[in-house]
Design a protein around this motif. Structure first.
Motif, short mmCIF file in Angstrom:
data_model
loop_
_atom_site.label_atom_id
_atom_site.label_comp_id
_atom_site.label_asym_id
_atom_site.label_seq_id
_atom_site.Cartn_x
_atom_site.Cartn_y
_atom_site.Cartn_z
N SER A 54 0.78 -1.51 -0.05
CA SER A 54 0.04 -0.17 -0.15
C SER A 54 0.25 1.15 0.08
O SER A 54 0.09 2.16 -0.57
N THR A 112 1.22 3.91 -3.15
CA THR A 112 0.78 5.24 -3.04
C THR A 112 1.96 5.96 -3.48
O THR A 112 1.64 6.88 -4.33
N VAL A 120 -5.39 4.84 4.78
CA VAL A 120 -4.75 3.92 4.20
C VAL A 120 -3.29 4.86 3.18
O VAL A 120 -2.43 4.43 3.13
N THR A 121 -4.23 5.76 2.95
CA THR A 121 -2.74 6.57 2.24
C THR A 121 -2.53 7.35 2.48
O THR A 121 -1.65 8.10 2.42
#
Length: 460
Positions: free
Chosen positions: A358, A362, A423-424
Motif C-alpha cells: 500500500s 500510493t 490507508v494513503t
C-alpha cells in the motif's frame, strides 16, 4: 564525432509499440489491486476506471503532440526542460525514475511470492533470479525488450479475453453458481451501485490511478521506435478502446458473475472467477498469468528507469557514466544501477511485507500524478510559446488548453482524497520529502554548473 554515434537504436517495431502500450495499461493494479478497489467502491469501481481512463487519454494526447513536435525529443523530460525550465526536467526525470523503481520493487517481490505457489523456497531467491534474467536480456538489445513485452502482454490479453468470453457465455445461459445466478442484476442488487457511499467510491481512486501507471511508456519508447510519426499516434488513439475492453469489460464481467461483497480484497478477483467456472487448474493458470504480469512490470521498470537515467545524463543532470551506451546501443550502466537499487528495494519490501504494497503503490501513484501533470503543463506552455508548431501539428491534442486545466484540477482532487484516507495518508505526507530532496540536489547541481562554466571562461 564519437558523441554523435552514441544514439539509442530504433529497433522497436509497430507491433512492439502497440503491445508495450497494452502492457502498460494492464498490470498488477488490475490483476491484484482491483480486488481491493472493488471492496472500497463496489460496482461503482467501473465508473472510477472510466473517469481516470478518460483523464489519462487526454494526458497521452498531449504527450503525443509534444513528442512529435520535435524529432529530438526522446522523453517528456526533454520538453519539460524546454517549456517549463531545467528544474522541471531534472525533478521530473528523477521522479519518474523513482516511481518506476518503487513500482518495480513491489513487482519483483510479487514474483517471489507467486513462484512459492509451486516451489517452497525463500521468496528473495526467485525474485533475484528474475531480476538477473531481465537485466541480462535488457543488456543485449532493445529489440529483446520489445519481444519480451510482446509475449508478456499477449498472455495478459488472452487471459482477459478468455475471462470476458466465458463470463459472457455464463451471463447468456444464466449460469448458476454457489454465489447464485450470473446476472447483470448483481451490479445493483447488493447495496446498489455505490454500496459504500461516495466516500468508498472516492477512496478507490488511488488504486485505480496505480492501475494506469506505465501507460506513458509509449512516450519513453518513442526514441527507439522505427516510425514514431505513425506508431505513436496509433498506439495512443487505441488507448480508449483498451480501457473499455480490458478494464471496464473485465470488471463488468467479474461483477456480474460474483456479487462484489463476496470478492476477497487480498486475492485476485480473476482467480476467484476462474475457480467459479470449475476449472481444476484455474488457480495455477491465473498464478502463472499474474507472475508474467509482475515480471512484465519489472521488465518495463528496468527499461524505463535506464532510459530516464540515460536522458538525464545526456542533459548533464545525472552522472556522465549513465549516458554511455554499450556496443548494442543500450544504456548498460544505467541498467546496472537500476537493477542494483531494485534488488535493495526487494529486501526492504520483504522486511515490511504487510505495509509495503500500500505504501509503495500510493507513493508511485503520487509520483506518476506529478509526471502526468508536468506533461499537461508543458503542453499548455508549448501552445502559448510555439503556436506555429501547434498549428502545423499532425497530431493535435483535442479540447486544449481547457481540458488540460480540468485534468490538472482532477489530479489535485485525488491528492486531497488521499489525505482523508487512513490507508494513503502516511504515504502522501512522506512523498514531499522526496521532492524537497530533489530541489536541494537541483540547487547544488545548478551551482556546480555555474562554477564549472565560470572556470572554463577564466581558462580561456
Amino acid at each position: 564525432m564519437a558523441e554523435q554515434k552514441q544514439e539509442l537504436k530504433r529497433d522497436l517495431k509497430n507491433r512492439h509499440v502497440q503491445l508495450i502500450a497494452i502492457g502498460g495499461t494492464i498490470g498488477t493494479g488490475l490483476f491484484l489491486g482491483s480486488g481491493k478497489a472493488i471492496q472500497l467502491a463496489g460496482p461503482s469501481i467501473i465508473f472510477a476506471y472510466l473517469i481516470v481512463g478518460i483523464a489519462i487519454f487526454f494526458v497521452m494526447r498531449a504527450l503525443g503532440e509534444l513528442l512529435l513536435s520535435n524529432a529530438g525529443y526522446q522523453s517528456f523530460t526533454d520538453f519539460a526542460n524546454d517549456y517549463i525550465g531545467p528544474w522541471a526536467g531534472y525533478v521530473t526525470g528523477w521522479t519518474y525514475w523513482f516511481c518506476w523503481i518503487m513500482t518495480a520493487m513491489a513487482d519483483i517481490i510479487a514474483v517471489g511470492v507467486y513462484i512459492r505457489y509451486w516451489f517452497d523456497i525463500p521468496q528473495w531467491v526467485p525474485a533475484l533470479i528474475c531480476l538477473i534474467i531481465l537485466l541480462g536480456l535488457n543488456l543485449l538489445t532493445v529489440k529483446l525488450f520489445g519481444e519480451l513485452e510482446f509475449w508478456f502482454a499477449l498472455i495478459k490479453v488472452i487471459t482477459i479475453l478468455a475471462l470476458i468470453i466465458i463470463g459472457f457465455v455464463m451471463l447468456v445461459i444464466g449460469f448458476e453458481s454457489d454465489s447464485g445466478a450470473v446476472t447483470v442484476n448483481n451490479l445493483w442488487k447488493h447495496g446498489g451501485l455505490f454500496p459504500n457511499g461516495i466516500s468508498g467510491f472516492l477512496f478507490s481512486f488511488q488504486m485505480v490511478v496505480f492501475a494506469f501507471v506505465g501507460v506513458e511508456l509509449v512516450g519513453v519508447s518513442a526514441a527507439e521506435t522505427s516510425n514514431p510519426k505513425k506508431n505513436i499516434p496509433s498506439a495512443i488513439n487505441k488507448i480508449p478502446l483498451r480501457i473499455l475492453f480490458f478494464y471496464v469489460g473485465a470488471l463488468f464481467i467479474i461483477l456480474t458473475i460474483n456479487p462484489w461483497e463476496q470478492l476477497n480484497a487480498s486475492k485476485s478477483p480473476f482467480v476467484q472467477v476462474f475457480s467459479l467456472v470449475g476449472i481444476p487448474v484455474a488457480a495455477g493458470i491465473i498464478n502463472f498469468v499474474v507472475l508474467t504480469s509482475a515480471a512484465s512490470a519489472c521488465n518495463s521498470g528496468l527499461f524505463s528507469t535506464s532510459r530516464i537515467l540515460y536522458n538525464l545524463s545526456r542533459h548533464e543532470q545525472g552522472p556522465a557514466t549513465f549516458a554511455k551506451l554499450s556496443k548494442n546501443h543500450v544504456p548498460s550502466n544505467a541498467l546496472w544501477i537500476s537493477a542494483v537499487v531494485l534488488s535493495v528495494g526487494a529486501l526492504l519490501s520483504k522486511l515490511i511485507p504487510q505495509q509495503a504494497f500500500s505504501i509503495v503503490t500510493t507513493i508511485s501513484a503520487i509520483c506518476f500524478i506529478w509526471v502526468w501533470s508536468i506533461i499537461l503543463i508543458s503542453h499548455i506552455r508549448y501552445m502559448k510559446s510555439r503556436p506555429d508548431l501547434h498549428n502545423k501539428s499532425i497530431f493535435k491534442a483535442p479540447l486544449t488548453p481547457f481540458i488540460n486545466y480540468v485534468v490538472l484540477a482532477f489530479f489535485a482532487i485525488i491528492l486531497v482524497i488521499m489525505y482523508f484516507s487512513e490507508v494513503t495518508r502516511m504515504a502522501l505526507l512522506l512523498t514531499p520529502v522526496w521532492f524537497i530532496l530533489l530541489f536541494i540536489l537541483y540547487g547544488v547541481h545548478r551551482k556546480n554548473n555555474v562554477h564549472a562554466l565560470n572556470y572554463e571562461q577564466r581558462a580561456k
